[in-house]
Design a protein around this motif. Structure first.
Motif, PDB file in Angstrom:
ATOM      1  N   SER A 271      61.507 137.642  55.876  1.00 41.53           N
ATOM      2  CA  SER A 271      61.231 138.933  56.499  1.00 41.53           C
ATOM      3  C   SER A 271      59.813 138.910  57.057  1.00 41.53           C
ATOM      4  CB  SER A 271      61.373 140.083  55.492  1.00 41.53           C
ATOM      5  OG  SER A 271      60.354 140.010  54.508  1.00 41.53           O
ATOM      6  N   ASN A 272      59.520 139.872  57.918  1.00 41.98           N
ATOM      7  CA  ASN A 272      58.172 140.090  58.448  1.00 41.98           C
ATOM      8  C   ASN A 272      57.599 138.869  59.160  1.00 41.98           C
ATOM      9  OD1 ASN A 272      58.352 141.705  55.593  1.00 41.98           O
ATOM     10  ND2 ASN A 272      57.399 142.940  57.192  1.00 41.98           N
ATOM     11  N   ALA A 273      58.464 138.102  59.825  1.00 49.95           N
ATOM     12  CA  ALA A 273      58.007 136.984  60.639  1.00 49.95           C
ATOM     13  C   ALA A 273      57.567 137.505  62.009  1.00 49.95           C
ATOM     14  CB  ALA A 273      59.110 135.945  60.789  1.00 49.95           C
ATOM     15  N   MET A 274      56.845 136.665  62.747  1.00 47.85           N
ATOM     16  CA  MET A 274      56.398 137.014  64.088  1.00 47.85           C
ATOM     17  C   MET A 274      57.319 136.341  65.110  1.00 47.85           C
ATOM     18  SD  MET A 274      54.007 137.207  61.749  1.00 47.85           S
ATOM     19  CE  MET A 274      53.358 135.548  61.526  1.00 47.85           C
ATOM     20  N   ALA A 275      57.753 137.092  66.113  1.00 45.73           N
ATOM     21  CA  ALA A 275      58.689 136.559  67.104  1.00 45.73           C
ATOM     22  C   ALA A 275      58.301 137.033  68.495  1.00 45.73           C
ATOM     23  CB  ALA A 275      60.120 137.000  66.779  1.00 45.73           C
ATOM     24  N   THR A 276      58.553 136.159  69.468  1.00 45.93           N
ATOM     25  CA  THR A 276      58.353 136.532  70.862  1.00 45.93           C
ATOM     26  C   THR A 276      59.215 135.621  71.720  1.00 45.93           C
ATOM     27  OG1 THR A 276      56.677 137.024  72.562  1.00 45.93           O
ATOM     28  CG2 THR A 276      56.431 134.959  71.357  1.00 45.93           C
ATOM     29  N   VAL A 277      59.422 136.013  72.982  1.00 46.34           N
ATOM     30  CA  VAL A 277      60.229 135.226  73.917  1.00 46.34           C
ATOM     31  C   VAL A 277      59.386 134.895  75.134  1.00 46.34           C
ATOM     32  CG1 VAL A 277      62.229 135.238  75.450  1.00 46.34           C
ATOM     33  CG2 VAL A 277      62.416 136.194  73.153  1.00 46.34           C
TER      34      VAL A 277
ATOM     35  N   SER B 153      79.495 143.778  67.052  1.00 43.91           N
ATOM     36  CA  SER B 153      79.187 143.383  65.672  1.00 43.91           C
ATOM     37  C   SER B 153      77.756 143.765  65.339  1.00 43.91           C
ATOM     38  CB  SER B 153      79.392 141.872  65.501  1.00 43.91           C
ATOM     39  OG  SER B 153      80.711 141.504  65.814  1.00 43.91           O
ATOM     40  N   LYS B 154      77.596 144.886  64.652  1.00 42.71           N
ATOM     41  CA  LYS B 154      76.270 145.398  64.349  1.00 42.71           C
ATOM     42  C   LYS B 154      75.642 144.633  63.184  1.00 42.71           C
ATOM     43  CE  LYS B 154      77.913 149.977  65.696  1.00 42.71           C
ATOM     44  NZ  LYS B 154      78.153 151.365  65.267  1.00 42.71           N
ATOM     45  N   PRO B 155      74.314 144.508  63.159  1.00 41.83           N
ATOM     46  CA  PRO B 155      73.652 143.839  62.032  1.00 41.83           C
ATOM     47  C   PRO B 155      73.848 144.642  60.751  1.00 41.83           C
ATOM     48  CG  PRO B 155      72.159 144.123  63.905  1.00 41.83           C
ATOM     49  CD  PRO B 155      73.360 144.947  64.185  1.00 41.83           C
ATOM     50  N   PRO B 156      74.053 143.988  59.622  1.00 44.85           N
ATOM     51  CA  PRO B 156      74.070 144.713  58.346  1.00 44.85           C
ATOM     52  C   PRO B 156      72.721 145.391  58.136  1.00 44.85           C
ATOM     53  CG  PRO B 156      74.897 142.467  58.081  1.00 44.85           C
ATOM     54  CD  PRO B 156      74.296 142.551  59.440  1.00 44.85           C
ATOM     55  N   PRO B 157      72.677 146.491  57.392  1.00 44.09           N
ATOM     56  CA  PRO B 157      71.403 147.205  57.170  1.00 44.09           C
ATOM     57  C   PRO B 157      70.347 146.277  56.586  1.00 44.09           C
ATOM     58  CG  PRO B 157      73.254 148.507  56.386  1.00 44.09           C
ATOM     59  CD  PRO B 157      73.803 147.159  56.727  1.00 44.09           C
ATOM     60  N   ARG B 158      69.114 146.422  57.094  1.00 48.58           N
ATOM     61  CA  ARG B 158      68.008 145.589  56.638  1.00 48.58           C
ATOM     62  C   ARG B 158      66.687 146.169  57.120  1.00 48.58           C
ATOM     63  NH1 ARG B 158      69.632 140.244  59.598  1.00 48.58           N
ATOM     64  NH2 ARG B 158      71.656 141.090  59.053  1.00 48.58           N
ATOM     65  N   SER B 159      65.618 145.730  56.509  1.00 47.35           N
ATOM     66  CA  SER B 159      64.277 146.078  56.960  1.00 47.35           C
ATOM     67  C   SER B 159      63.484 144.789  57.101  1.00 47.35           C
ATOM     68  CB  SER B 159      63.590 147.025  55.971  1.00 47.35           C
ATOM     69  OG  SER B 159      63.435 146.387  54.708  1.00 47.35           O
ATOM     70  N   GLY B 160      62.309 144.871  57.682  1.00 40.84           N
ATOM     71  CA  GLY B 160      61.467 143.697  57.819  1.00 40.84           C
ATOM     72  C   GLY B 160      61.997 142.657  58.778  1.00 40.84           C
ATOM     73  N   PHE B 161      62.894 143.057  59.695  1.00 45.85           N
ATOM     74  CA  PHE B 161      63.403 142.093  60.656  1.00 45.85           C
ATOM     75  C   PHE B 161      62.374 141.853  61.763  1.00 45.85           C
ATOM     76  CE2 PHE B 161      65.297 146.292  61.602  1.00 45.85           C
ATOM     77  CZ  PHE B 161      64.737 146.532  62.846  1.00 45.85           C
ATOM     78  N   SER B 162      62.516 140.703  62.422  1.00 47.18           N
ATOM     79  CA  SER B 162      61.653 140.367  63.550  1.00 47.18           C
ATOM     80  C   SER B 162      62.367 140.755  64.839  1.00 47.18           C
ATOM     81  CB  SER B 162      61.343 138.873  63.564  1.00 47.18           C
ATOM     82  OG  SER B 162      60.823 138.464  62.315  1.00 47.18           O
TER      83      SER B 162
ATOM     84  N   LEU C 271      59.470 131.667  66.770  1.00 45.77           N
ATOM     85  CA  LEU C 271      59.428 132.350  65.475  1.00 45.77           C
ATOM     86  C   LEU C 271      58.373 131.690  64.593  1.00 45.77           C
ATOM     87  CD1 LEU C 271      61.116 134.540  63.783  1.00 45.77           C
ATOM     88  CD2 LEU C 271      62.133 132.536  62.695  1.00 45.77           C
ATOM     89  N   TYR C 272      57.450 132.504  64.051  1.00 46.88           N
ATOM     90  CA  TYR C 272      56.356 131.956  63.244  1.00 46.88           C
ATOM     91  C   TYR C 272      56.215 132.714  61.925  1.00 46.88           C
ATOM     92  CZ  TYR C 272      51.946 129.590  62.275  1.00 46.88           C
ATOM     93  OH  TYR C 272      50.977 128.797  61.727  1.00 46.88           O
ATOM     94  N   GLY C 273      56.088 131.963  60.822  1.00 45.65           N
ATOM     95  CA  GLY C 273      55.692 132.533  59.542  1.00 45.65           C
ATOM     96  C   GLY C 273      56.656 133.545  58.963  1.00 45.65           C
ATOM     97  N   GLY C 274      56.088 134.510  58.210  1.00 45.98           N
ATOM     98  CA  GLY C 274      56.883 135.483  57.486  1.00 45.98           C
ATOM     99  C   GLY C 274      56.826 135.218  55.991  1.00 45.98           C
ATOM    100  N   MET C 275      57.747 135.777  55.245  1.00 47.28           N
ATOM    101  CA  MET C 275      57.735 135.620  53.791  1.00 47.28           C
ATOM    102  C   MET C 275      59.112 135.815  53.198  1.00 47.28           C
ATOM    103  SD  MET C 275      58.307 138.837  52.307  1.00 47.28           S
ATOM    104  CE  MET C 275      57.362 138.970  50.815  1.00 47.28           C
ATOM    105  N   PHE C 276      59.292 135.272  51.979  1.00 48.47           N
ATOM    106  CA  PHE C 276      60.424 135.644  51.141  1.00 48.47           C
ATOM    107  C   PHE C 276      59.927 135.665  49.710  1.00 48.47           C
ATOM    108  CE2 PHE C 276      60.722 131.012  51.323  1.00 48.47           C
ATOM    109  CZ  PHE C 276      60.956 130.662  50.007  1.00 48.47           C
ATOM    110  N   GLU C 277      60.706 136.235  48.813  1.00 50.66           N
ATOM    111  CA  GLU C 277      60.287 136.416  47.425  1.00 50.66           C
ATOM    112  C   GLU C 277      61.249 135.699  46.488  1.00 50.66           C
ATOM    113  OE1 GLU C 277      60.273 140.617  47.038  1.00 50.66           O
ATOM    114  OE2 GLU C 277      58.292 140.876  47.927  1.00 50.66           O
ATOM    115  N   VAL C 278      60.685 135.170  45.415  1.00 48.53           N
ATOM    116  CA  VAL C 278      61.462 134.593  44.328  1.00 48.53           C
ATOM    117  C   VAL C 278      60.936 135.214  43.044  1.00 48.53           C
ATOM    118  CG1 VAL C 278      62.181 132.506  43.133  1.00 48.53           C
ATOM    119  CG2 VAL C 278      61.736 132.434  45.590  1.00 48.53           C
TER     120      VAL C 278
END
Length: 588
Positions: free
Chosen positions: A440-446, A287-296, A453-460
């Motif tokens: 989108s554009n959140a910071m992630a690490t393991v 099951s592939k992710p739907p197309p997107r940008s700004g992923f973490s 998962l920290y921060g990021g943004m969305f738009e309205v």
């Protein structure tokens, strides 16, 4: 031979075109970058006055995106560096350094002399050598109005054992860029892609560089075969054995004609093999992710790639709409397969079907039809669509992962993959109590099997909401998100671009004096909002939402038409009008 010759000519032609564009962008950006270099030098002058390391316990870092978040190679700590924030009028770039203690759940701000200048969209990786090192390359700096950009090509290392920054000046490295990707693999740093942009032109890259952690030297690689097209913001994951790296997705844009740009979201995948440095196309299953940008992105246990969130923008005429995501996907490199990262939970009690008797009497066909209907309902319930209406009437759609109702949907956890190579165990249940909002554009690490998962943004509409909430999840259990830092997006102040320059100067002075926007101004704004709300048709006592929308329909349609303009379609205006009426009704 003829076909091979044609392909080689095409490749060389593309390289020449890219080189010409890079030279064109470089020449035009020199003047802009010279202006910004003076501003960057001021920051460095201030940082140079620091002569000792100062560590300060502090609250969580301020809202930001496009920072870097890495796990300490030897301690139970996370390291956050840089990032950006936009409040509607001004861009803020950071070079602050934070350490998060996982066990104590507390933050520490570390002021170390001579750090890298402020930046965002850079790359940072950690390695264990030398007592632990954090390597930082590239990124960008923007003017306060966001109209000029400076792209770094510098390389820095933070020696974690001695708490010292060092600027590594090695020739032959990549050109200035941001949005690139960098990973550590077998005592090398590998850098791929990115972009460079000025006020008029842009260029995207698909070049590959390696930096030796032994000799501290750069080398541009020339892999054989056909690799990814130029792009930025892709997923770059090293293979567990160090035999190569995986490149997935990314974003690029082209200028189709003067003042018209077209963006492309990539969803292809490639393997860069270390042996003789060769590109190979990869076609994953699952099951592939739907197309997107700004992923973490992050690297989980057993070298599995973890992908979270992102946005898919759709351009229609002169408008831009976007679907933001908060879903999770896992890519198993060894199996070359994608899995959806749905949360596990307790199985609900089975309820009797209303049509149980009829199913027994009606035969297998009727039972199959109901099962198909249930599966369709489950798929619809797995995605919750929310719409936010901005003040200008713009509708922004946000898609969230929602409740999963059936027991035959594929649910993936790392433990599942270890149990059986072919079977996925589905422990589906009710929707999780908490989860990160779409972004989108959140910071992630393991770190030790936990995804942070920290921060990021969305738009309205035209408003950007920048986050500083903080979550973690055990990737072995995949049972729930744990909230480490909460944030109410509605509490964030947004400054309108239409305000006068004089007002901007006054606000900046107040920010310098008070450390934030002035309280008096916020009170005035709230009073203005109350006055505006009083002008809207009042909700009558005991009135239902449907009745209020029906009674005030013409008023809200007129208001929506005024905000959206005469060219907006009637159907869309009516939809926005209903949403505006609903928002006002629920606020009363």
């Amino acid at each position: 031979m003829g076909k091979k010759g044609k392909k080689e000519k095409k490749v060389k032609g593309a390289e020449k075109t890219a080189a010409k564009m890079e030279k064109k962008v470089s020449n035009r950006s020199k003047r802009e970058e010279e202006d910004l270099e003076a501003l960057i030098a001021q920051f460095q002058t201030l940082d140079a006055k620091k002569t000792q390391v100062i560590e300060i316990p502090c609250p969580p870092p301020s809202p930001r995106l496009n920072a870097s978040l890495c796990a300490h190679p030897e301690k139970d700590e996370l390291i956050l560096f840089g990032g950006e924030f936009f409040n509607g009028q001004k861009d803020y770039l950071y070079n602050d350094l934070y350490f998060y203690n996982i066990r104590k759940n507390c933050w520490l701000k570390s002021e170390i002399p001579n750090p890298p200048p402020p930046r965002c969209s850079h790359q940072a990786v950690v390695v264990a050598q030398g007592g632990g090192q954090l390597w930082v390359f590239g990124g960008e700096f923007a003017s306060p109005n966001g109209e000029q950009f400076y792209h770094y090509k510098d390389l820095w290392v933070l020696h974690l054992a001695t708490q010292t920054w060092e600027n590594i000046k090695a020739p032959g490295g990549p050109s200035g860029r941001s949005g690139h990707r960098m990973v550590a693999s077998k005592k090398q740093l590998l850098v791929f892609g990115g972009f460079h942009e000025n006020s008029r032109d842009f260029v995207y890259y698909n070049d590959v560089y390696s930096f030796s952690l032994d000799t501290f030297s750069w080398c541009r690689l020339s892999p054989a075969g056909f690799g990814p097209s130029p792009r930025s913001a892709c997923q770059m994951t090293p293979t567990p054995e160090g035999t190569g790296v995986i490149i997935y997705g990314g974003y690029s844009k082209l200028r189709v004609k003067k003042d018209v740009e077209k963006g492309t979201i990539h969803s292809d995948m490639f393997l860069l093999k270390r042996e003789k440095w060769t590109w190979a196309r990869v076609s994953p299953s699952g099951s592939k992710p739907p197309p997107r940008s700004g992923f973490s992105l992050a690297v989980g246990p057993a070298g599995r790639a973890v992908l979270f969130g992102g946005v898919c923008d759709e351009e229609e005429e002169e408008s831009l709409s976007g679907d933001f995501y908060n879903d999770l996907y896992l890519y198993d490199i060894a199996k070359n397969r994608w899995f959806p990262g749905l949360l596990r939970g307790n199985k609900p009690e089975k309820k009797k079907r209303r049509r149980g008797k009829k199913l027994e009497e009606g035969g297998e066909k009727e039972e199959e039809e109901e099962e198909e209907a249930e599966q369709a309902a489950a798929q619809a319930a797995a995605e919750v669509i929310k719409e936010f209406v901005a003040e200008d009437g713009t509708v922004m759609t946000i898609k969230e992962a929602g409740q999963v109702l059936t027991l035959n949907l594929s649910v993936m956890s790392f433990n599942d993959a270890q149990r059986s190579p072919d079977v996925l165990y589905a422990d589906t249940a009710a929707a999780p109590a908490v989860e990160p909002c779409p972004r989108s554009n959140a910071m992630a690490t393991v770190h030790q099997g936990k995804l942070f998962l920290y921060g990021g943004m969305f738009e309205v509409g035209n408003r950007q909401v920048t986050l500083n909430d903080f979550y973690c999840m055990d990737l072995h259990k995949m049972d729930q998100w744990e909230v480490l830092v909460k944030m109410d997006p509605k509490s964030q102040e947004w400054l309108d671009e239409s305000e006068s320059d004089g007002d901007e100067e006054d606000e900046e002075e107040e920010e310098e004096a008070n450390g934030a926007g002035g309280g008096d101004e916020e009170e005035d704004e709230s009073e203005d909002e109350e006055e505006e709300e009083d002008e809207h048709p009042a909700v009558q006592e005991g009135e239902e939402l449907s009745g209020y929308q029906s009674r005030t329909q013409q008023y809200w349609i007129g208001l929506a038409r005024t905000n959206m303009g005469p060219d907006a379609k009637d159907k869309k205006v009516a939809k926005v009008a209903l949403a505006m009426a609903k928002v006002f009704y629920e606020d009363q």
